[in-house]
Design an enzyme around this catalytic site. Sequence first.
Site, PDB file in Angstrom:
ATOM      1  CG  HIS A  62      -2.102   0.899   1.128  1.00  0.00           C
ATOM      2  ND1 HIS A  62      -2.318   1.739   2.268  1.00  0.00           N
ATOM      3  CD2 HIS A  62      -2.957   0.935   0.430  1.00  0.00           C
ATOM      4  CE1 HIS A  62      -3.351   2.416   1.851  1.00  0.00           C
ATOM      5  NE2 HIS A  62      -4.053   1.985   0.774  1.00  0.00           N
ATOM      6  CE  LYS A  64      -1.588   4.741  -0.866  1.00  0.00           C
ATOM      7  NZ  LYS A  64      -1.832   3.890  -1.708  1.00  0.00           N
ATOM      8  CG  ASP A  69      18.484  11.373 -10.908  1.00  0.00           C
ATOM      9  OD1 ASP A  69      18.534  10.075 -11.489  1.00  0.00           O
ATOM     10  OD2 ASP A  69      18.424  12.446 -11.277  1.00  0.00           O
ATOM     11  CG  HIS A 235      -7.143   8.223  -0.730  1.00  0.00           C
ATOM     12  ND1 HIS A 235      -5.839   8.112  -1.245  1.00  0.00           N
ATOM     13  CD2 HIS A 235      -7.722   6.944  -0.279  1.00  0.00           C
ATOM     14  CE1 HIS A 235      -5.679   6.690  -0.997  1.00  0.00           C
ATOM     15  NE2 HIS A 235      -6.691   6.127  -0.630  1.00  0.00           N
ATOM     16  CE  LYS A 237      -4.352   6.812   2.616  1.00  0.00           C
ATOM     17  NZ  LYS A 237      -5.494   6.081   2.547  1.00  0.00           N
ATOM     18  CG  ASP A 242       0.500  17.552  22.293  1.00  0.00           C
ATOM     19  OD1 ASP A 242      -0.640  17.657  22.230  1.00  0.00           O
ATOM     20  OD2 ASP A 242       1.380  16.990  22.971  1.00  0.00           O
TER      21      ASP A 242
END
Length: 317
Positions: A62, A64, A69, A235, A237, A242
């Site tokens: 999952h 991404k 380079d 979508h 996340k 604090d």
Amino acid sequence: VFTAMLRAVKRGVEVRLLVDDYGSKKFMAPLLALEAEGIRVARAFPRSKLPRQSARFDLRNHRKLVVIDGLIGYAGSMNLIRPDFKPNIIYEDIMLRLRGPIALELQTIFAGDWYIERNAMLTGVQYFPTPEAAGDEICLGLPSGPEYPDPVQQQLLLSLIHVSTESIRLVTPYFVPDDAMLLALKTAAQRGVEVELILSERLDQRLVQWAQESYYAELLDEGIIIRRYPRYFLHTKFALFDDRISLIGSANLDVRSSLINAELGLLFYAPQTAQTLNRLLARYRDSARILSIEAWALRSRREVIIQNLARLTTPLL
């Protein structure tokens, strides 16, 4: 994107593409055909009709991430797919562009995944140039998944929730917590920490939405703020603790992300990133609708039953 990748191959750039086999199953044939064009393609957790050659059916990569380079990295929540690939749903995501030693951490994560799937080791200065500081923030790459002995993402989140003293802000598309996570959030609210959830009003999976909604009443009872974002399918996340510590990445707040999926998080110890996320939160709040205890109590008995039945599937979602 694929045109750009093919142009890179033609000018002599080595291009590698790693895709989750199950998540990309509808597109796998044309993706594998890219090998003939010079793009090296690997299937993460490949399926097979022969049981001994197949990965566990529930495993997903999952993560991404993009590494260029060994100097520039991209990571966050965005899949490499058109945002409107599902009818009537537009995805809204967050990605970070990263420079400095963190790019080599992302490269290490990619190299490990590539070795698992293609049995080829990526080593040397071509992939791992000498790191140079590129800013004044501290950032750590935190992979988790079935190849690690401990659920790193889950342990980190729980620790940060337990030590927060002022505020906890969580943005996630899927909120189906396990017992430990649910208890941590409720006890944080009980000790006076302001806990805020920003969730999508509409999900792309109905069963998950029902299961998620089954938690709202007990969260609201503890004074936890729930805002539902109606504009797009949120979508994104990330978590903010604090207004100082930030965790951004690919993991949802569910059992699958904690214990099963291969995930990637970025942990920031810097007020600058926290300020950036707070500006993003302000934009989400402008569009989101706050959920009240009174309004939620008006849902029908049929809805309550469906939500509670869906909650029984929490360990599988």
